[in-house]
Design a protein around this motif. Structure first.
Motif, short mmCIF file in Angstrom:
data_model
loop_
_atom_site.label_atom_id
_atom_site.label_comp_id
_atom_site.label_asym_id
_atom_site.label_seq_id
_atom_site.Cartn_x
_atom_site.Cartn_y
_atom_site.Cartn_z
N SER A 27 35.39 49.12 17.20
CA SER A 27 34.72 48.21 16.56
C SER A 27 35.15 46.75 16.82
O SER A 27 36.07 46.30 17.36
CB SER A 27 35.35 48.78 15.59
N ASP A 28 34.31 46.24 16.06
CA ASP A 28 34.06 44.39 16.44
C ASP A 28 33.62 43.90 17.74
O ASP A 28 33.74 43.96 18.66
CB ASP A 28 35.70 43.99 16.14
N ILE A 73 32.51 44.01 24.00
CA ILE A 73 32.13 43.52 24.60
C ILE A 73 32.89 43.50 25.50
O ILE A 73 32.88 43.69 27.18
CB ILE A 73 30.52 41.79 24.19
N GLN A 74 34.20 42.54 25.80
CA GLN A 74 35.09 42.22 26.65
C GLN A 74 35.77 43.55 27.46
O GLN A 74 35.26 43.41 28.77
CB GLN A 74 35.82 41.10 25.80
N LEU A 75 35.80 44.48 26.09
CA LEU A 75 35.99 45.74 27.07
C LEU A 75 34.87 46.47 27.97
O LEU A 75 35.41 46.56 29.39
CB LEU A 75 36.89 46.79 25.60
N MET A 76 33.58 45.81 27.24
CA MET A 76 32.57 46.88 28.22
C MET A 76 32.59 46.14 29.70
O MET A 76 32.53 46.78 30.46
CB MET A 76 30.97 46.57 27.48
N ALA A 102 42.76 46.28 19.90
CA ALA A 102 41.24 45.97 19.74
C ALA A 102 39.66 45.89 21.02
O ALA A 102 40.94 45.75 22.20
CB ALA A 102 40.38 45.33 19.30
N PRO A 103 39.46 46.93 20.83
CA PRO A 103 38.37 47.02 20.12
C PRO A 103 38.51 48.79 19.13
O PRO A 103 37.73 49.09 19.01
CB PRO A 103 37.10 47.80 20.53
N PHE A 104 39.98 49.14 19.71
CA PHE A 104 40.16 50.69 19.70
C PHE A 104 41.32 50.48 17.96
O PHE A 104 41.34 51.81 17.44
CB PHE A 104 41.04 51.28 20.63
N ALA A 105 41.20 49.79 17.92
CA ALA A 105 41.98 49.69 16.82
C ALA A 105 41.68 49.55 14.86
O ALA A 105 40.23 49.70 16.05
CB ALA A 105 43.06 47.40 16.65
N HIS A 106 42.05 50.01 14.31
CA HIS A 106 41.57 49.94 13.04
C HIS A 106 40.86 49.07 12.74
O HIS A 106 41.29 47.84 12.74
CB HIS A 106 42.25 51.42 12.18
#
Length: 360
Positions: A60-61, A66-69, A351-355
């Protein structure tokens, strides 16, 4: 194949879709609101878009997603069609433009959609069917609920009044004006292929300004080059060549950076001050227009934190270059921490794994 929990007319869903299309990532989209409990448990908040991967993980976010991908593409050796410039200064400016698109243009995009009758009636109909089909109530009641909520939250609740409306509308025109100064010289904002700056600007420009009746008429008739750019980014995978982003920030970016300083950074500063003081509402004066009773948002403090972290990670040489590009009043908010920005969100930077948290 990934699942995008999103909405067909959503600001940030459109942004993420533009990125996924450019990268050639296959996805299916589904409405999240009939599955709210499941999504909230996994992602923390039902904020569209959310990605659900085949392994069951939720992202999420849009910005950290996009940064992670992009990082995962690099690690896998797939370095084609990268959206982050390799030059650290250009990368920082691209992220600043993305943040401006995400957090400043939101107000005018929502105002055009919900303040104008034709736009409001059309979007109420669409969102009633997409958001509330799981609600057991007659459609006319659900329509009334959606319209009342959107007007209260995103117009009256976000500082759009008879006094501020003209300036809010002008925000859209200014955005197209400063974009055009860059697009007159190349097909995308920072190169011959899309960067994160283009992807960010697709948030407001795609699903709101270029599709909602009132702003799309203005864009189509008075700013056709921006209409063309929207289609170009949406179709970039088929038309753009190998990654070609600038290794310097061009002079024609100056109007954009000045606009960001006069608007977006003012909002960041006043929101962060109010958050630090424990306030729930704040005021600000932007380009001579005074806004009252604006909601303080924890998420925007987090956005300022992330911008500062990006700047702090630069070398001294690159910091000096960024500062030279941002000589405008208020830009020192990025490197001068006199105004505190401690959101308390995603402290461990998962993030993006953070709630997620409520963005607005």
């Amino acid at each position: 194949m990934i699942k995008v929990w999103g909405i067909s007319v959503s600001y940030y869903t459109g942004k993420l879709e533009a990125y996924l299309r450019y990268k050639g990532v296959p996805y299916v989209m589904d409405n999240p609101f009939a599955c709210q409990d499941h999504i909230k448990e996994k992602a923390g908040a039902v904020q569209v878009p959310i990605i659900e991967r085949e392994d069951g993980s939720f992202l999420s976010d849009s910005t950290p997603t996009i940064q992670l991908m992009e990082q995962e593409f690099v690690e896998s050796g797939e370095t084609d069609r990268m959206v982050f410039p390799t030059d650290p200064v250009v990368r920082f400016i691209a992220l600043l433009i993305e943040d401006y698109a995400d957090e400043w243009l939101w107000r005018s995009a929502m105002s055009y959609r919900w303040s104008n009758e034709n736009d409001r009636e059309l979007l109420t109909s669409i969102l009633t069917d997409e958001l509330t089909n799981h609600v057991k109530a007659p459609r006319f009641i659900r329509r009334r609920m959606v319209k009342k909520r959107q007007l209260a939250r995103y117009v009256a609740g976000d500082g759009v009044t008879e006094t501020t409306r003209a300036h809010v509308d002008e925000t859209f025109l200014n955005a197209m004006r400063v974009m055009l100064s860059m697009l007159e010289n190349r097909p995308y904002l920072l190169g011959d292929t899309p960067s994160i700056a283009d992807i960010g600007m697709m948030g407001p420009m795609l699903r709101h300004y270029s599709q909602d009746p009132t702003p799309s008429t203005i864009m189509r008739n008075e700013w056709p080059a921006i209409t063309e750019w929207v289609a170009r980014v949406w179709n970039a995978r088929a038309t753009a060549g190998e990654t070609s982003l600038l290794d310097h920030v061009p002079d024609d970016a100056a109007p954009m950076l000045r606009e960001i300083a006069q608007t977006h950074l003012v909002q960041h500063r006043e929101n962060a001050r109010a958050f630090s003081a424990g306030q729930s509402r704040f005021e600000m004066t932007v380009q001579g227009c005074h806004y009252k009773n604006l909601p303080v948002t924890q998420y925007r403090v987090y956005c300022l934190e992330r911008l500062r972290e990006e700047f702090d990670d630069l070398s001294d040489e690159h910091k000096a270059k960024v500062q030279a590009l941002l000589p405008y009043e208020g830009c020192d908010l990025i490197w001068d921490h006199t105004v505190q920005a401690k959101s308390g969100h995603d402290v461990e930077r998962k993030a993006p794994f953070a709630h997620g948290i409520n963005v607005v």
